[in-house]
Scaffold this active site. Structure first.
Site, PDB file in Angstrom:
ATOM      1  N   GLU A 152     -23.513  41.296   2.919  1.00  0.00           N
ATOM      2  CA  GLU A 152     -24.633  41.089   1.998  1.00  0.00           C
ATOM      3  C   GLU A 152     -25.634  40.156   2.673  1.00  0.00           C
ATOM      4  O   GLU A 152     -25.244  39.092   3.169  1.00  0.00           O
ATOM      5  CB  GLU A 152     -24.147  40.455   0.686  1.00  0.00           C
ATOM      6  CG  GLU A 152     -23.299  41.386  -0.163  1.00  0.00           C
ATOM      7  CD  GLU A 152     -22.849  40.757  -1.492  1.00  0.00           C
ATOM      8  OE1 GLU A 152     -22.565  41.511  -2.432  1.00  0.00           O
ATOM      9  OE2 GLU A 152     -22.748  39.520  -1.571  1.00  0.00           O
ATOM     10  N   ASN A 190     -19.410  40.215  -5.753  1.00  0.00           N
ATOM     11  CA  ASN A 190     -18.591  39.310  -6.567  1.00  0.00           C
ATOM     12  C   ASN A 190     -19.060  39.292  -8.017  1.00  0.00           C
ATOM     13  O   ASN A 190     -18.257  39.141  -8.937  1.00  0.00           O
ATOM     14  CB  ASN A 190     -18.613  37.894  -5.990  1.00  0.00           C
ATOM     15  CG  ASN A 190     -17.760  37.804  -4.736  1.00  0.00           C
ATOM     16  OD1 ASN A 190     -16.894  38.633  -4.507  1.00  0.00           O
ATOM     17  ND2 ASN A 190     -18.020  36.810  -3.916  1.00  0.00           N
TER      18      ASN A 190
END
Ligand SMILES: NC(=O)c1ccc[n+]([C@@H]2O[C@H](COP(=O)([O-])OP(=O)(O)OC[C@H]3O[C@@H](n4cnc5c(N)ncnc54)[C@H](O)[C@@H]3O)[C@@H](O)[C@H]2O)c1
Length: 414
Positions: A152, A190
């Site tokens: 990311e 997440n």
């Protein structure tokens, strides 16, 4: 800008793996820590990764030696004067990360990029501690770094386009899949994963199913995930999951309020595989069975009881959060799906065949009207955390129901 030399600060679980990934692409890397024992452990970890390639016949011993020679392990910043990018992988504590970046500011050239491997902390806040906020960016590798394909990329509020472009290219050069994510607590993967994991724990503490039953229902032979949520949390570390859960709760509020069982296990120092017991019991054979802990919580009236388990109960909050990420422009539609496939191995069991598919395509396949119906039914049964997000209602009202209307989150020609 080109990357010719890399610095890594923090030689723990992530730093060592990242250093291996960098050398595998042929670039030199200097790895700094404050503990000699950590440097030694990282050296062993990296050698282990290469040795297993040699053992499998994927590289020669000579090639392995060439790669290993690209790494310098050090306790000082002396070799950081000519690095083009530094990836910090020190503990997840803002003050520690800011201090490391302040130190680097003094030794690195002014155009060196500072990347953070943080799992959730603010990149903007880290950038603010430096003289180069436009050069500070998140570069979030997944564990184990040498295996997981997703990275990311998280620009902070001040990060300039050249830094974003350079880091994206760099991630590709490392043979990773970069996905640019707008800064938000938990970033993308997440943030999506936590409501799913939390719901699994709620279902179990409420007595709706056992951890084994949930893992079976969600795993390869059930929904299709590579592993069930409880195996995953025991692997990630229950302390880490509880910490991330708390952090997301403080930002997103009640829809991700952590289940009480997390705290019970953390109090008992049952962090998962690494401490010998977590949701499951590994080497700590004297640990109290999970069922007994749950029974006590139920008898003390600490948790609700009498709720039902279903696969939808776990999957729908994950899908709803993915829709919310589209609504908030956290990442583009294709990247969200790609991140879930590359970052958490999302796949769906279609009549015995495991098909890689991200949450948005999965919702398009199910039909967005059906997604809304399921969420509304769960909201009635279990509470407002299941309330469908606006974009789902908007799409349904516009007749964009997914594959059946050729347009949902994505467009379809057939
Ligand atoms: N472990 C994971 O699964 C995972 C996955 C993705 C991201 N992350 C993130 O990566 C970062 C590192 O996590 P980890 O699990 O590798 O941690 P870790 O505790 O295993 O390693 C941290 C290392 O940093 C070193 N360190 C501490 N202070 C330092 C300093 N001032 N200068 C240099 N080194 C210092 C420690 O000695 C240790 O070796 C965290 O931000 C974490 O959130 C972790």
């Amino acid at each position: 800008m080109w990357i010719f030399k890399v610095g890594v600060v923090g030689a723990g679980a992530m730093g060592g793996g990242i250093a291996q990934v960098v050398t595998f692409s042929g670039l030199p890397v200097v790895v700094k820590d404050i503990a000699p024992s950590q440097l030694e452990a990282a050296r062993k970890h990296v050698e282990g990764i290469y040795q297993s390639r040699v053992d499998k016949g994927k590289m020669t011993h000579g090639q392995m030696q060439e790669k290993l020679a690209l790494i310098e392990y050090t306790l000082s910043y002396d070799s950081f004067t000519d690095v083009d990018i530094v990836i910090e992988a020190v503990p997840e504590v803002m003050k520690v990360k800011q201090q490391v970046f302040r130190e680097l500011d003094e030794v690195c050239p002014p155009d060196t990029i500072f990347a953070s491997n943080t799992s959730a902390l603010s990149i903007t806040e880290m950038g603010a501690a430096t003289k180069r906020p436009h050069k500070v960016i998140g570069m979030h590798f997944f564990n184990p770094a040498h295996v997981m394909k997703l990275v990311e990329i998280i620009p902070g509020a001040q990060t300039d386009q050249d830094t974003i472009d350079t880091v994206q290219q760099f991630a590709q050069d490392l043979r990773k899949i970069p996905v640019v994510v707008k800064e938000c607590p938990g970033f993308l993967v997440n943030r999506l994963l936590m409501p799913y994991l939390n719901e699994a724990v709620l279902a179990v503490e409420e007595g709706a199913a056992t951890a084994q039953q949930v893992d079976e229902a969600m795993g390869r032979n059930g929904f299709g995930w590579p592993m069930g949520p409880f195996f995953l949390m025991d692997m990630l570390g229950i302390d880490v999951c509880a910490h991330v859960g708390e952090y997301l709760y403080s930002h997103y509020g009640d829809r991700v309020k952590p289940a009480r069982l997390f705290y019970k296990l953390v109090e008992a120092k049952r962090f998962g595989e690494k401490t010998g017991a977590g949701f499951y019991i590994y080497s700590a054979t004297d640990a109290e069975p999970l069922e007994a802990i749950i029974q006590r919580m139920q008898q003390a009236g600490e948790v609700q009881t009498g709720t039902r388990f279903s696969v939808d109960r776990l999957i729908m909050p994950f899908l709803n959060e993915a829709a919310l990420c589209v609504q908030e422009g956290i990442a583009n539609v294709n990247d969200i799906d790609m991140a879930c496939i590359a970052g958490i191995g999302m796949q769906v069991n279609k009549g015995g065949e495991l098909v890689r598919m991200g949450p948005l395509e999965y919702m398009d396949e199910m039909g967005l009207d059906v997604v809304v119906e399921k969420l509304e039914a769960l909201e009635k049964e279990l509470g407002p955390r299941f309330h469908p997000v606006d974009i789902l209602y908007q799409k349904v009202r516009a007749g964009e129901l997914g594959k059946k209307t050729k347009r949902g989150f994505k467009e379809y020609t057939v």
